[in-house]
Design a protein around this motif. Structure first.
Motif, PDB file in Angstrom:
ATOM      1  N   ILE A  40      23.975 -19.610  18.362  1.00 28.72           N
ATOM      2  CA  ILE A  40      23.093 -20.101  17.336  1.00 28.72           C
ATOM      3  C   ILE A  40      22.704 -19.352  16.058  1.00 28.72           C
ATOM      4  CG2 ILE A  40      20.380 -20.602  17.304  1.00 28.72           C
ATOM      5  CD1 ILE A  40      20.368 -21.433  20.125  1.00 28.72           C
ATOM      6  N   ALA A  41      22.904 -17.823  16.259  1.00 31.39           N
ATOM      7  CA  ALA A  41      22.619 -16.969  15.241  1.00 31.39           C
ATOM      8  C   ALA A  41      23.872 -17.247  14.202  1.00 31.39           C
ATOM      9  CB  ALA A  41      22.662 -15.583  15.359  1.00 31.39           C
ATOM     10  N   LEU A  42      25.224 -17.668  14.811  1.00 29.12           N
ATOM     11  CA  LEU A  42      26.373 -17.838  13.918  1.00 29.12           C
ATOM     12  C   LEU A  42      26.316 -19.083  13.189  1.00 29.12           C
ATOM     13  CD1 LEU A  42      29.110 -16.957  13.290  1.00 29.12           C
ATOM     14  CD2 LEU A  42      30.012 -18.242  15.300  1.00 29.12           C
ATOM     15  N   CYS A  43      25.590 -20.211  14.132  1.00 33.03           N
ATOM     16  CA  CYS A  43      25.615 -21.444  13.064  1.00 33.03           C
ATOM     17  C   CYS A  43      24.267 -21.088  12.258  1.00 33.03           C
ATOM     18  CB  CYS A  43      24.672 -22.539  14.427  1.00 33.03           C
ATOM     19  SG  CYS A  43      26.130 -22.818  15.531  1.00 33.03           S
ATOM     20  N   GLY A  44      23.453 -20.655  12.413  1.00 34.28           N
ATOM     21  CA  GLY A  44      22.433 -20.315  11.309  1.00 34.28           C
ATOM     22  C   GLY A  44      23.226 -19.646  10.029  1.00 34.28           C
ATOM     23  N   ALA A  45      24.091 -18.499  10.301  1.00 25.20           N
ATOM     24  CA  ALA A  45      24.647 -18.061   9.048  1.00 25.20           C
ATOM     25  C   ALA A  45      25.547 -19.085   8.567  1.00 25.20           C
ATOM     26  CB  ALA A  45      25.496 -16.761   9.601  1.00 25.20           C
ATOM     27  N   ALA A  46      26.077 -20.051   9.009  1.00 23.72           N
ATOM     28  CA  ALA A  46      27.016 -20.982   8.864  1.00 23.72           C
ATOM     29  C   ALA A  46      26.105 -21.958   7.985  1.00 23.72           C
ATOM     30  CB  ALA A  46      27.761 -21.580   9.770  1.00 23.72           C
ATOM     31  N   ILE A  47      24.971 -22.158   8.365  1.00 23.93           N
ATOM     32  CA  ILE A  47      24.014 -23.200   7.556  1.00 23.93           C
ATOM     33  C   ILE A  47      23.667 -22.646   6.401  1.00 23.93           C
ATOM     34  CG2 ILE A  47      21.915 -24.220   7.600  1.00 23.93           C
ATOM     35  CD1 ILE A  47      22.177 -24.804  10.678  1.00 23.93           C
ATOM     36  N   SER A  48      23.342 -21.138   6.450  1.00 25.29           N
ATOM     37  CA  SER A  48      22.641 -20.553   5.227  1.00 25.29           C
ATOM     38  C   SER A  48      23.791 -20.285   4.129  1.00 25.29           C
ATOM     39  CB  SER A  48      22.293 -18.967   5.471  1.00 25.29           C
ATOM     40  OG  SER A  48      21.876 -18.366   4.466  1.00 25.29           O
ATOM     41  N   ILE A  49      25.023 -19.924   4.492  1.00 29.97           N
ATOM     42  CA  ILE A  49      26.250 -19.790   3.577  1.00 29.97           C
ATOM     43  C   ILE A  49      26.549 -21.203   2.864  1.00 29.97           C
ATOM     44  CG2 ILE A  49      28.568 -18.894   3.255  1.00 29.97           C
ATOM     45  CD1 ILE A  49      27.838 -16.934   5.365  1.00 29.97           C
ATOM     46  N   GLY A  50      26.831 -22.177   3.978  1.00 31.02           N
ATOM     47  CA  GLY A  50      27.324 -23.614   3.640  1.00 31.02           C
ATOM     48  C   GLY A  50      26.158 -24.275   2.681  1.00 31.02           C
ATOM     49  N   ASP A  51      24.996 -24.103   2.975  1.00 25.35           N
ATOM     50  CA  ASP A  51      23.696 -24.770   2.108  1.00 25.35           C
ATOM     51  C   ASP A  51      23.905 -24.248   0.585  1.00 25.35           C
ATOM     52  OD1 ASP A  51      21.948 -26.609   1.356  1.00 25.35           O
ATOM     53  OD2 ASP A  51      20.266 -25.551   2.438  1.00 25.35           O
ATOM     54  N   THR A  52      23.764 -22.820   0.757  1.00 24.00           N
ATOM     55  CA  THR A  52      23.854 -22.092  -0.626  1.00 24.00           C
ATOM     56  C   THR A  52      24.878 -22.508  -1.594  1.00 24.00           C
ATOM     57  OG1 THR A  52      22.521 -20.486   0.409  1.00 24.00           O
ATOM     58  CG2 THR A  52      23.421 -19.963  -1.851  1.00 24.00           C
ATOM     59  N   MET A  53      26.215 -22.239  -0.985  1.00 30.43           N
ATOM     60  CA  MET A  53      27.341 -22.527  -1.694  1.00 30.43           C
ATOM     61  C   MET A  53      27.470 -24.162  -2.169  1.00 30.43           C
ATOM     62  SD  MET A  53      28.445 -19.863  -2.379  1.00 30.43           S
ATOM     63  CE  MET A  53      29.911 -20.607  -3.225  1.00 30.43           C
ATOM     64  N   LEU A  54      27.105 -25.119  -1.011  1.00 29.55           N
ATOM     65  CA  LEU A  54      27.007 -26.555  -1.308  1.00 29.55           C
ATOM     66  C   LEU A  54      25.989 -26.710  -2.591  1.00 29.55           C
ATOM     67  CD1 LEU A  54      27.563 -29.404  -0.617  1.00 29.55           C
ATOM     68  CD2 LEU A  54      25.705 -29.392   0.981  1.00 29.55           C
TER      69      LEU A  54
END
Length: 573
Positions: A40-54
């Motif tokens: 879940i922590a890894l998914c949170g990091a992916a969401i944070s990075i992906g949302d910011t760069m998106l």
């Protein structure tokens, strides 16, 4: 699209992590619970990075698309020149270059996020079918239904959006025309009339926007209702499967979480539909402006070098000739025809004109590169535009260098304009060249703007200068001085002036009278006034009755002389 996939993958991973965590708690497995927490922590990091760069790349795409369309429009405007406003309304050009480019950019950036959402939804549905076929099949069947449920409503929503866009464009055009003519409207007391027209147009835009918003609100409601029904169905059917022991609780939590998070990418279906509906009319308008072409300069490289020809200016269509180095005045009975002919002399012919090109020194302007043709022949229309800035910036233009700004201002009789700029100076320098001119020169009178524009044209010092009614807004005394000064300053250069004022025509080296699109008479002003009734009627504004009286008087004057001539002939016989 790649950043969007990373973002949606992180969101989808949360449902898997939540299911693993719940099942680990039920099974009392600390290791699997820790693994679920790390996942879940890894998914949170992916969401944070992906949302910011998106968000970063999406905004970049939006701004880049809008800016590039603006660049294309600016280049097309510079290429078409005066021919643009004859084919497209000024309000429409403003609407395209401001609001429309933003909507085009919106669709460009929404398209990549939509593609990422589609790919994510397909992958999630495939994963659910493989993970839990019992529930995954229900989700895989229900999600496409949700995606296409609003398609029947989109044509009507797009139609209402088109109506809103059309009415908004007309209102913008009306507003720009009203602002441009505000000084005239105040002079004739027509402000309330145009205000009423704009108020009515604005209310039509409001009503069209409300009708469009109602349709989009219905689409949004459907997008909320149908996913809710599917979510309830999944919970009900999944609970039955758990009670029957066919699936585990963690599996139900995983599917429930996945369906809940699927609602987020499904929103992009509604957004792309809105972006398409709103940007499609905008893209059509932009494409219509960008598709305009100049027949005179289809190939800017042309067949000749960048050499600038000199010599006589000749128009085969009308037979007009402007000898090199002389001031030629052209009189037309139709002001619109005079404006079209002035543009034609500068190579600004419309697409529908199929006649031969204007020749300068025997060289067709159509065969010259665009820059060379415009440098050789400069056309100043009857409504020139002054950009905001200082007087120095206004006169800082490409020129031959033979005419400095002081001489040009003096020839255009701009003494009172300089005094007005000194009084309006805010820096206290007392230098009129550093005083600022407001947009379109609205702080100046019509005659002052006209004389500044004339001075700007004189500074350029082209081989051929074409002026369309350059003194229509000045008094007679100033007009006479301008005519004499321009003739002296342009000595040795070819100048063509479209005018009907006797004061200006009297200073011309030759006058050409054009009637019904062809040269009718050529000579000096005083000769044509005496000998050509058509020319005299245009210049002196004679009515038909006055023309008849003048003709009768001439017959009475000529009759005694004719009688004496007949007597002399009879005596000789």
């Amino acid at each position: 699209m790649c950043w969007g996939l990373l973002h949606f993958a992180g969101i989808a991973g949360l449902s898997v992590g939540a299911g693993l965590a719940v099942q680990a708690v039920i099974d009392r497995s600390g290791g699997r619970l820790a693994f679920a927490g790390g996942f879940i922590a890894l998914c949170g990091a992916a969401i944070s990075i992906g949302d910011t760069m998106l968000h970063r790349t999406a905004v970049t795409n939006w701004i880049t698309a809008a800016a590039r369309v603006q660049q294309l429009l600016a280049r097309k405007t510079a290429q078409l020149g005066a021919a643009l406003t004859r084919r497209v309304a000024a309000g429409e050009v403003v609407a395209v270059s401001t609001g429309d480019v933003e909507k085009i950019g919106w669709f460009v950036e929404a398209l990549s996020r939509f593609l990422a959402a589609v790919i994510a939804i397909v992958l999630i549905c495939i994963g659910l079918v493989l993970y839990l076929p019992e529930l995954g099949t229900l989700v895989a069947v229900g999600v496409p239904v949700l995606a296409v449920a609003v398609l029947p409503l989109l044509p009507r929503a797009a139609q209402r959006a088109d109506v809103q866009r059309e009415k908004a464009g007309k209102a913008t055009e009306l507003a720009s025309d009203t602002v441009a003519g505000l000084r005239v409207l105040r002079g004739i007391g027509g402000e309330e009339l145009f205000l009423g027209r704009y108020r009515a147009a604005s209310q039509e835009v409001r009503k069209a926007a409300v009708r469009s918003a109602r349709m989009w609100s219905l689409i949004s409601a459907i997008q909320v209702l149908l996913p809710g029904i599917m979510l309830i169905s999944v919970i009900w059917y999944g609970a039955r499967l758990v009670l029957d022991g066919r699936i585990e609780v963690g599996g139900l939590v995983t599917v429930y979480s996945a369906v809940t998070l699927l609602l987020f990418p499904l929103r992009h279906f509604e957004e792309i539909a809105m972006a398409y509906s709103f940007s499609r009319p905008s893209a059509k308008r932009a494409a219509r402006v960008l598709s305009l072409e100049r027949t005179a300069f289809e190939d800017e490289r042309g067949g000749l070098d960048d050499a600038r020809p000199t010599g006589e200016l000749y128009d085969p269509a009308t037979g007009l000739r402007a000898p090199s180095g002389l001031l030629t005045a052209v009189v037309c009975g139709d002001p619109d025809a005079a404006g079209r002919l002035a543009e034609r002399l500068g190579g600004h012919a419309a697409d529908e004109e199929k006649s031969a090109s204007v020749l300068l020194g025997g060289v067709a302007l159509d065969d010259l590169p665009l820059d060379a043709a415009r440098a050789s022949v400069l056309v100043q229309d009857k409504d020139p535009v002054l950009l905001s800035g200082t007087l120095t910036e206004l006169l800082d233009i490409p020129a031959s260098g033979a005419v400095d700004p002081e001489k040009a201002l003096a020839a255009a009789q701009c003494g009172d304009v300089l005094d007005a700029l000194i009084q309006a100076s805010v820096d206290g320098s007392g230098d009129p060249m550093r005083s600022r001119i407001t947009e379109r020169g609205r702080s100046l009178s019509g005659g002052q703007r006209q004389r500044l524009a004339l001075a700007r044209s004189l500074v350029t010092d082209p081989e051929v200068l074409v002026l369309d009614e350059p003194t229509s807004a000045v008094d007679s005394h100033t007009e006479a001085r301008i005519a004499q000064s321009v003739k002296e300053l342009r000595a040795g250069r070819t100048t063509v002036v479209f005018a009907s004022s006797p004061l200006l025509l009297d200073h011309a080296d030759r006058v050409v009278f054009i009637h019904e699109g062809q040269v009718s008479a050529v000579g000096l002003h005083r000769e044509l006034v005496r000998d050509d009734p058509g020319y005299r009627a245009v210049v002196t504004r004679e009515t038909e009755d006055e023309q008849s009286e003048t003709a009768a008087e001439q017959r009475q004057i000529m009759t005694p002389a004719s009688a004496r001539a007949r007597e002399e002939i009879e005596e000789s016989a």
